[in-house]
Design a protein around this motif. Structure first.
Motif, mmCIF file in Angstrom:
data_model
loop_
_atom_site.group_PDB
_atom_site.id
_atom_site.type_symbol
_atom_site.label_atom_id
_atom_site.label_comp_id
_atom_site.label_asym_id
_atom_site.label_seq_id
_atom_site.Cartn_x
_atom_site.Cartn_y
_atom_site.Cartn_z
ATOM 1 N N VAL A 239 7.175 21.794 -4.015
ATOM 2 C CA VAL A 239 5.877 21.626 -3.356
ATOM 3 C C VAL A 239 6.120 21.044 -1.966
ATOM 4 C CG1 VAL A 239 3.624 20.510 -3.463
ATOM 5 C CG2 VAL A 239 4.754 21.239 -5.579
ATOM 6 N N PRO A 240 5.601 21.669 -0.923
ATOM 7 C CA PRO A 240 5.806 21.147 0.437
ATOM 8 C C PRO A 240 5.300 19.707 0.564
ATOM 9 C CG PRO A 240 4.895 23.360 0.511
ATOM 10 C CD PRO A 240 4.831 22.930 -0.911
ATOM 11 N N SER A 241 5.970 18.910 1.373
ATOM 12 C CA SER A 241 5.633 17.494 1.509
ATOM 13 C C SER A 241 4.222 17.297 2.033
ATOM 14 C CB SER A 241 6.637 16.798 2.444
ATOM 15 O OG SER A 241 6.661 17.439 3.711
ATOM 16 N N ASN A 242 3.758 18.169 2.928
ATOM 17 C CA ASN A 242 2.405 18.015 3.456
ATOM 18 C C ASN A 242 1.358 18.275 2.372
ATOM 19 O OD1 ASN A 242 3.173 20.774 3.505
ATOM 20 N ND2 ASN A 242 1.440 21.238 4.829
ATOM 21 N N VAL A 243 1.688 19.105 1.375
ATOM 22 C CA VAL A 243 0.778 19.336 0.254
ATOM 23 C C VAL A 243 0.809 18.154 -0.704
ATOM 24 C CG1 VAL A 243 0.257 20.851 -1.698
ATOM 25 C CG2 VAL A 243 1.024 21.837 0.473
ATOM 26 N N LEU A 244 2.017 17.628 -0.977
ATOM 27 C CA LEU A 244 2.124 16.445 -1.846
ATOM 28 C C LEU A 244 1.351 15.274 -1.279
ATOM 29 C CD1 LEU A 244 5.885 16.442 -2.948
ATOM 30 C CD2 LEU A 244 3.877 16.761 -4.411
ATOM 31 N N ALA A 245 1.338 15.161 0.046
ATOM 32 C CA ALA A 245 0.657 14.027 0.678
ATOM 33 C C ALA A 245 -0.846 14.066 0.447
ATOM 34 C CB ALA A 245 0.945 14.013 2.176
ATOM 35 N N THR A 246 -1.377 15.219 0.115
ATOM 36 C CA THR A 246 -2.832 15.312 -0.121
ATOM 37 C C THR A 246 -3.209 14.975 -1.553
ATOM 38 O OG1 THR A 246 -2.706 17.673 -0.716
ATOM 39 C CG2 THR A 246 -2.978 17.139 1.618
ATOM 40 N N LEU A 247 -2.220 14.842 -2.435
ATOM 41 C CA LEU A 247 -2.504 14.544 -3.840
ATOM 42 C C LEU A 247 -2.804 13.070 -4.022
ATOM 43 C CD1 LEU A 247 0.268 16.661 -5.624
ATOM 44 C CD2 LEU A 247 -2.121 17.285 -5.181
ATOM 45 N N PRO A 248 -3.668 12.697 -4.971
ATOM 46 C CA PRO A 248 -3.982 11.285 -5.203
ATOM 47 C C PRO A 248 -2.795 10.564 -5.818
ATOM 48 C CG PRO A 248 -5.035 12.698 -6.848
ATOM 49 C CD PRO A 248 -4.422 13.607 -5.829
#
Length: 291
Positions: free
Chosen positions: A282-291
């Motif tokens: 999972v791209p880091s920018n996508v992980l950063a949006t997860l709670p």
């Protein structure tokens, strides 16, 4: 008429007898007094030994209460650290040290100190029980959050559907074999090679789709869809739930294809996104949006 010399002898005898009685009386009195003194001395010595024994016992109790106080302080410190770790508010209660009276510990002070430590021990035990229950609740909540996060991650495309195949067609404009924007990536693979689901989801389409040939569409329930095209066959049915990494099809060359390969496309909220960053996690920018 009594001879004076005989009279003197009688007087001397009586005087000697009287002196002897007096001496015996005095000796007896002194002996009794000596025995009484010895007994009194023995009693004093016994009381002194008892006093020293009591003092020694109290000092031992004092040492034990000090050790108990240290243990309670250690437990209280651990309680505070656990509270900090789980994000719970701390307490300001402290184990108070009782001052000893000058001249050494005495029974009343020892008893008061023991009572104080007993109360503190009960309070800290209650705090520990409360923290344990709170920690269990926090851990359960975090575990549930972890499961939710793991489920969310599992539903995000994050692996290469054909096990590390090279990218032979980019997410870009191209002029061959046609002139258009290529909305996915082409992964070089052999005919019949297994195709795996890039994330958990539900199959919503399975069939021939024009230039895509045989295509499988998986809805991941979070705005993501993944398309797998030019397949030789599909191994899943519409409505079937699939898990990440499950084999869903086989590579082919159906539709508009110049040879066997997999057309892999990711749609997010109805718009195509570059699949390349999703091929190895999972791209880091996508992980950063997860709670």
């Amino acid at each position: 008429m009594i001879d004076d010399r005989y009279y003197v002898k009688i007087v001397r005898r009586h005087l000697a007898a009287i002196l002897g009685v007096l001496a015996a009386t005095v000796f007896g009195a002194l002996s009794f007094a000596g025995v009484a003194v010895l007994r009194a001395h023995a009693q004093v010595s016994s009381l002194q030994r008892q006093t020293e024994h009591q003092r020694s016992t109290l000092q031992t109790i004092d040492a034990k209460t000090n050790a108990l106080r240290a243990q309670l302080q250690h437990v209280q410190k651990q309680n505070q650290e656990i509270r900090a770790l789980i994000g719970a508010p701390g307490t300001h209660a402290r184990v108070q040290k009782t001052s000893w009276v000058r001249g050494g510990p005495v029974l009343d002070v020892v008893e008061a100190n023991v009572r104080t430590l007993s109360t503190a021990s009960a309070s800290i035990q209650q705090q520990s029980d409360g923290i344990k229950n709170l920690a269990l609740r926090v851990l359960n909540v975090r575990h549930l959050r972890g499961l939710v996060r793991a489920r969310e991650i599992a539903a995000i495309p994050s692996l290469d559907p054909v096990d590390g195949a090279p990218v032979v067609g980019c997410f870009c404009y191209r002029t061959s074999p046609d002139v258009e924007f290529h909305e996915g990536v082409d992964l070089g693979a052999d005919y019949g090679q297994r195709v795996r689901a890039a994330a958990a989801g539900t199959v919503v389409a399975n069939g021939y789709d024009g230039a895509y040939g045989i295509k499988v569409d998986i809805d991941h329930g979070n705005g993501y869809h993944t398309w797998y095209a030019h397949l030789s066959r599909a191994d899943v049915a519409v409505g079937q739930p699939v898990y990440k990494g499950q084999v869903i099809a086989a590579v082919g060359a159906t539709g508009f294809a110049t040879g066997p390969h997999l057309h892999y496309q990711i749609m997010r909220d109805g718009q195509p996104v570059d699949p390349a960053p999703y091929l190895h996690g999972v791209p880091s920018n996508v992980l950063a949006t997860l709670p």
